[in-house]
Design a protein around this motif. Structure first.
Motif, PDB file in Angstrom:
ATOM      1  N   GLU A 364      -6.833  77.562  41.901  1.00 40.07           N
ATOM      2  CA  GLU A 364      -7.351  77.717  43.263  1.00 40.07           C
ATOM      3  C   GLU A 364      -7.453  79.189  43.660  1.00 40.07           C
ATOM      4  O   GLU A 364      -8.392  79.584  44.369  1.00 40.07           O
ATOM      5  CB  GLU A 364      -6.445  76.970  44.250  1.00 40.07           C
ATOM      6  CG  GLU A 364      -6.389  75.464  44.062  1.00 40.07           C
ATOM      7  CD  GLU A 364      -7.755  74.816  44.201  1.00 40.07           C
ATOM      8  OE1 GLU A 364      -8.566  75.297  45.019  1.00 40.07           O
ATOM      9  OE2 GLU A 364      -8.021  73.837  43.471  1.00 40.07           O
ATOM     10  N   SER A 365      -6.531  80.014  43.210  1.00 43.04           N
ATOM     11  CA  SER A 365      -6.566  81.447  43.552  1.00 43.04           C
ATOM     12  C   SER A 365      -7.733  82.147  42.867  1.00 43.04           C
ATOM     13  O   SER A 365      -8.421  82.975  43.480  1.00 43.04           O
ATOM     14  CB  SER A 365      -5.239  82.112  43.147  1.00 43.04           C
ATOM     15  OG  SER A 365      -4.168  81.556  43.874  1.00 43.04           O
ATOM     16  N   VAL A 366      -7.988  81.789  41.599  1.00 42.88           N
ATOM     17  CA  VAL A 366      -9.117  82.412  40.900  1.00 42.88           C
ATOM     18  C   VAL A 366     -10.429  81.975  41.535  1.00 42.88           C
ATOM     19  O   VAL A 366     -11.344  82.785  41.725  1.00 42.88           O
ATOM     20  CB  VAL A 366      -9.087  82.048  39.395  1.00 42.88           C
ATOM     21  CG1 VAL A 366     -10.373  82.510  38.708  1.00 42.88           C
ATOM     22  CG2 VAL A 366      -7.878  82.670  38.724  1.00 42.88           C
ATOM     23  N   LEU A 367     -10.551  80.683  41.878  1.00 43.82           N
ATOM     24  CA  LEU A 367     -11.779  80.204  42.520  1.00 43.82           C
ATOM     25  C   LEU A 367     -11.986  80.860  43.877  1.00 43.82           C
ATOM     26  O   LEU A 367     -13.116  81.149  44.275  1.00 43.82           O
ATOM     27  CB  LEU A 367     -11.728  78.681  42.683  1.00 43.82           C
ATOM     28  CG  LEU A 367     -11.885  77.853  41.394  1.00 43.82           C
ATOM     29  CD1 LEU A 367     -11.663  76.373  41.694  1.00 43.82           C
ATOM     30  CD2 LEU A 367     -13.274  78.067  40.788  1.00 43.82           C
ATOM     31  N   ARG A 368     -10.892  81.137  44.581  1.00 40.31           N
ATOM     32  CA  ARG A 368     -11.020  81.696  45.927  1.00 40.31           C
ATOM     33  C   ARG A 368     -11.199  83.206  45.901  1.00 40.31           C
ATOM     34  O   ARG A 368     -12.031  83.762  46.639  1.00 40.31           O
ATOM     35  CB  ARG A 368      -9.778  81.333  46.755  1.00 40.31           C
ATOM     36  CG  ARG A 368      -9.843  81.809  48.212  1.00 40.31           C
ATOM     37  CD  ARG A 368      -8.580  81.412  48.955  1.00 40.31           C
ATOM     38  NE  ARG A 368      -8.501  79.967  49.135  1.00 40.31           N
ATOM     39  CZ  ARG A 368      -8.855  79.336  50.254  1.00 40.31           C
ATOM     40  NH1 ARG A 368      -9.347  80.022  51.273  1.00 40.31           N
ATOM     41  NH2 ARG A 368      -8.741  78.033  50.349  1.00 40.31           N
ATOM     42  N   TYR A 369     -10.432  83.901  45.057  1.00 39.32           N
ATOM     43  CA  TYR A 369     -10.412  85.358  45.106  1.00 39.32           C
ATOM     44  C   TYR A 369     -11.193  86.026  43.976  1.00 39.32           C
ATOM     45  O   TYR A 369     -11.400  87.235  43.996  1.00 39.32           O
ATOM     46  CB  TYR A 369      -8.961  85.875  45.081  1.00 39.32           C
ATOM     47  CG  TYR A 369      -8.113  85.280  46.187  1.00 39.32           C
ATOM     48  CD1 TYR A 369      -8.534  85.327  47.519  1.00 39.32           C
ATOM     49  CD2 TYR A 369      -6.912  84.636  45.903  1.00 39.32           C
ATOM     50  CE1 TYR A 369      -7.771  84.771  48.530  1.00 39.32           C
ATOM     51  CE2 TYR A 369      -6.136  84.079  46.902  1.00 39.32           C
ATOM     52  CZ  TYR A 369      -6.567  84.132  48.215  1.00 39.32           C
ATOM     53  OH  TYR A 369      -5.825  83.586  49.219  1.00 39.32           O
ATOM     54  N   GLY A 370     -11.637  85.221  42.987  1.00 35.26           N
ATOM     55  CA  GLY A 370     -12.464  85.771  41.920  1.00 35.26           C
ATOM     56  C   GLY A 370     -11.681  86.555  40.883  1.00 35.26           C
ATOM     57  O   GLY A 370     -10.450  86.568  40.863  1.00 35.26           O
ATOM     58  N   LEU A 371     -12.423  87.229  40.017  1.00 37.54           N
ATOM     59  CA  LEU A 371     -11.844  88.027  38.935  1.00 37.54           C
ATOM     60  C   LEU A 371     -11.984  89.513  39.266  1.00 37.54           C
ATOM     61  O   LEU A 371     -12.897  89.910  40.013  1.00 37.54           O
ATOM     62  CB  LEU A 371     -12.560  87.702  37.621  1.00 37.54           C
ATOM     63  CG  LEU A 371     -12.376  86.267  37.117  1.00 37.54           C
ATOM     64  CD1 LEU A 371     -13.267  86.023  35.889  1.00 37.54           C
ATOM     65  CD2 LEU A 371     -10.922  85.977  36.772  1.00 37.54           C
ATOM     66  N   PRO A 372     -11.144  90.358  38.715  1.00 38.63           N
ATOM     67  CA  PRO A 372     -10.002  90.017  37.863  1.00 38.63           C
ATOM     68  C   PRO A 372      -8.901  89.302  38.652  1.00 38.63           C
ATOM     69  O   PRO A 372      -8.849  89.385  39.879  1.00 38.63           O
ATOM     70  CB  PRO A 372      -9.531  91.386  37.356  1.00 38.63           C
ATOM     71  CG  PRO A 372      -9.902  92.330  38.453  1.00 38.63           C
ATOM     72  CD  PRO A 372     -11.222  91.824  38.984  1.00 38.63           C
ATOM     73  N   VAL A 373      -8.032  88.604  37.932  1.00 37.37           N
ATOM     74  CA  VAL A 373      -6.948  87.861  38.576  1.00 37.37           C
ATOM     75  C   VAL A 373      -6.005  88.839  39.256  1.00 37.37           C
ATOM     76  O   VAL A 373      -5.418  89.716  38.611  1.00 37.37           O
ATOM     77  CB  VAL A 373      -6.177  87.011  37.538  1.00 37.37           C
ATOM     78  CG1 VAL A 373      -5.016  86.292  38.198  1.00 37.37           C
ATOM     79  CG2 VAL A 373      -7.120  86.026  36.863  1.00 37.37           C
ATOM     80  N   ASP A 374      -5.884  88.723  40.580  1.00 36.81           N
ATOM     81  CA  ASP A 374      -5.041  89.662  41.335  1.00 36.81           C
ATOM     82  C   ASP A 374      -4.585  88.983  42.624  1.00 36.81           C
ATOM     83  O   ASP A 374      -5.215  89.117  43.679  1.00 36.81           O
ATOM     84  CB  ASP A 374      -5.831  90.945  41.640  1.00 36.81           C
ATOM     85  CG  ASP A 374      -4.970  92.001  42.313  1.00 36.81           C
ATOM     86  OD1 ASP A 374      -3.745  91.999  42.079  1.00 36.81           O
ATOM     87  OD2 ASP A 374      -5.518  92.809  43.098  1.00 36.81           O
ATOM     88  N   PHE A 375      -3.494  88.239  42.525  1.00 37.63           N
ATOM     89  CA  PHE A 375      -2.963  87.559  43.714  1.00 37.63           C
ATOM     90  C   PHE A 375      -1.445  87.483  43.609  1.00 37.63           C
ATOM     91  O   PHE A 375      -0.854  87.673  42.538  1.00 37.63           O
ATOM     92  CB  PHE A 375      -3.553  86.156  43.854  1.00 37.63           C
ATOM     93  CG  PHE A 375      -3.189  85.208  42.746  1.00 37.63           C
ATOM     94  CD1 PHE A 375      -2.039  84.431  42.811  1.00 37.63           C
ATOM     95  CD2 PHE A 375      -4.003  85.079  41.619  1.00 37.63           C
ATOM     96  CE1 PHE A 375      -1.695  83.566  41.792  1.00 37.63           C
ATOM     97  CE2 PHE A 375      -3.677  84.215  40.591  1.00 37.63           C
ATOM     98  CZ  PHE A 375      -2.506  83.452  40.669  1.00 37.63           C
ATOM     99  N   THR A 376      -0.823  87.198  44.725  1.00 39.14           N
ATOM    100  CA  THR A 376       0.632  87.026  44.788  1.00 39.14           C
ATOM    101  C   THR A 376       0.930  85.638  45.337  1.00 39.14           C
ATOM    102  O   THR A 376       0.361  85.232  46.358  1.00 39.14           O
ATOM    103  CB  THR A 376       1.277  88.093  45.691  1.00 39.14           C
ATOM    104  OG1 THR A 376       1.072  89.381  45.099  1.00 39.14           O
ATOM    105  CG2 THR A 376       2.769  87.838  45.868  1.00 39.14           C
ATOM    106  N   ALA A 377       1.829  84.928  44.660  1.00 42.24           N
ATOM    107  CA  ALA A 377       2.196  83.572  45.074  1.00 42.24           C
ATOM    108  C   ALA A 377       3.680  83.520  45.418  1.00 42.24           C
ATOM    109  O   ALA A 377       4.506  84.166  44.773  1.00 42.24           O
ATOM    110  CB  ALA A 377       1.880  82.567  43.967  1.00 42.24           C
TER     111      ALA A 377
END
Length: 424
Positions: A364-377
């Motif tokens: 869900e984070s990749v679909l929402r925020y795109g690439l490159p993978v860069d999120f905090t959970a």
């Protein structure tokens, strides 16, 4: 069993350090000014992304897989509680309570390699849990069947003459005075009759099933010379011109009694032969009617208990007690084994469930925020009754008013961050 409520939340780092995103998430809903829950870091491994289409398809499938695995976890948990009572709720994951496992989650790279394609990884996890579900069904069915056998044995052991094992009730002294027939033509049946119906039974027994047997035949008394002539046999004789009961006259005997019923023995004809006949040059063989089964059915319709399968055997006396004791041991052993199985496989199913949750966060984070993978959970352990306040605080901190207006007509709940509920 009550379960803690968790919310898994992920936001885009937007180029900033993950520690900054972490502090923002903490300040939004897990600090003295917003005390809606306790927050824990959630380490999401670097998984294989694949194509956008594959991620979108996987996103739909993951929701279903999540629900299926949850249902299996609940089944194992419920079985454990049913088997062990309150102690059945003391289930652990890898030796620690499920809540602590969730809060200290670490990806199991050996069991679930993170460099495998996501679809294969999800199939691997789902397949393992499906095997647990199938094994639980088989074990539960076997245990249930053994319990039924035990209850049936207890009912027979402690029941009245209508249900008890008659070999435990009757002894040689009682049976010495009972005439029991089991020949080619005759069979003695044992019938338990409620005390309130004894008078009717004894009065009517010789007329019960009066339409079952055909006693008609050639009358040779007026013409002895015709004895044996062809026209008096086979189809030339109306066997059913005269009918009657299969009960042998004078065969009714009282065997024993208890406080609820009386046990009788009655001898009946085993069967009746219907003669064969010729159709042209071809002979059609005769048939034999089972009178015992038909008579037993009539007795049951009268609410009498026919002990049709009972065969008196003095050597069997007391064996039902041993069989009951053995069944009890088997049931206890199966309960202990199934309880241990639940404790072991609850942890396996729960680990799989948690890994699916983490995969959902990643997808869900990749679909929402795109690439490159860069999120905090992170993982919030939500305070009692504070779910709405926690989500509202996150909406206020990370929400996009414009985005909300665009999605105002959408039936599904929308947030400007990834939000996955988790109630382990």
């Amino acid at each position: 069993m009550s379960h803690p409520h968790y919310q898994i939340v992920a936001i885009s780092n937007s180029g900033q350090a993950p520690e900054t995103s972490y502090r923002q998430l903490q300040n939004a809903a897990a600090c003295p000014s917003a005390p809606y829950g306790e927050m824990f870091k959630l380490e999401v491994p670097s998984l294989m992304v694949g194509t956008l289409d594959s991620l979108m398809n996987l996103s739909d499938d993951l929701g279903k897989t999540d629900s299926i695995i949850e249902s299996i976890v609940r089944k194992v948990e419920k079985s454990s509680v049913e088997l062990a009572g309150r102690k059945g709720g003391d289930l652990t994951v890898g030796g620690v309570p499920s809540g602590r496992y969730v809060q200290q989650f670490a990806w199991d790279y050996a069991k679930f390699p993170n460099r495998r394609p996501l679809k294969e990884l999800v199939s691997l996890i789902a397949g393992g849990v499906s095997a647990i579900d199938e094994e639980l069904k088989q074990l539960s069915n076997s245990y249930g069947e053994k319990q039924v056998a035990l209850q049936d044995a207890k009912r027979k052991r402690g029941g009245n003459l209508m249900t008890a094992d008659l070999n435990d009730v009757l002894d040689e002294k009682v049976m010495r005075n009972v005439s029991v027939k089991d020949t080619e033509y005759l069979r003695t049946l044992f019938v338990a009759v409620p005390r309130s119906a004894v008078e009717n039974f004894t009065a009517d027994v010789y007329t019960l099933g009066s339409e079952l047997v055909g006693y008609g035949g050639p009358d040779w008394s007026g013409n002895p010379a015709g004895l044996g002539s062809a026209e008096n046999f086979g189809q030339g004789v109306d066997r059913h011109g005269k009918k009657g009961s299969p009960v042998v006259p004078g065969s009714l005997e009282k065997v024993t009694e208890d406080s609820e019923s009386v046990l009788f023995a009655v001898t009946v004809l085993k069967g009746m032969y219907e003669a064969g006949y010729y159709e042209g040059d071809e002979f059609v063989p005769g048939t034999k009617t089972d009178l015992v089964g038909d008579f037993a059915r009539i007795l049951r319709e009268k609410r009498y208990s026919v002990r049709e399968s009972f065969v008196y055997d003095p050597s069997q006396q007391g064996k039902s007690a041993l069989a009951l004791e053995q069944l009890q041991v088997e049931v206890d052993n199966m309960r202990s084994g199934l309880t241990r199985w639940c404790k072991t496989h609850y942890g396996e199913a729960f680990v799989a469930w948690m890994h699916v949750k983490v995969i959902r966060v990643f997808v869900e984070s990749v679909l929402r925020y795109g690439l490159p993978v860069d999120f905090t959970a992170v993982l919030y352990k939500v305070g009692s009754g504070k779910e709405a306040k926690l989500v509202g605080a996150l909406d206020k901190a990370f929400g996009d008013d414009k985005g909300k207006e665009d999605d105002a007509d959408d039936d599904e709940e929308y947030h400007d961050f990834v939000l996955i509920k988790f109630d382990p």
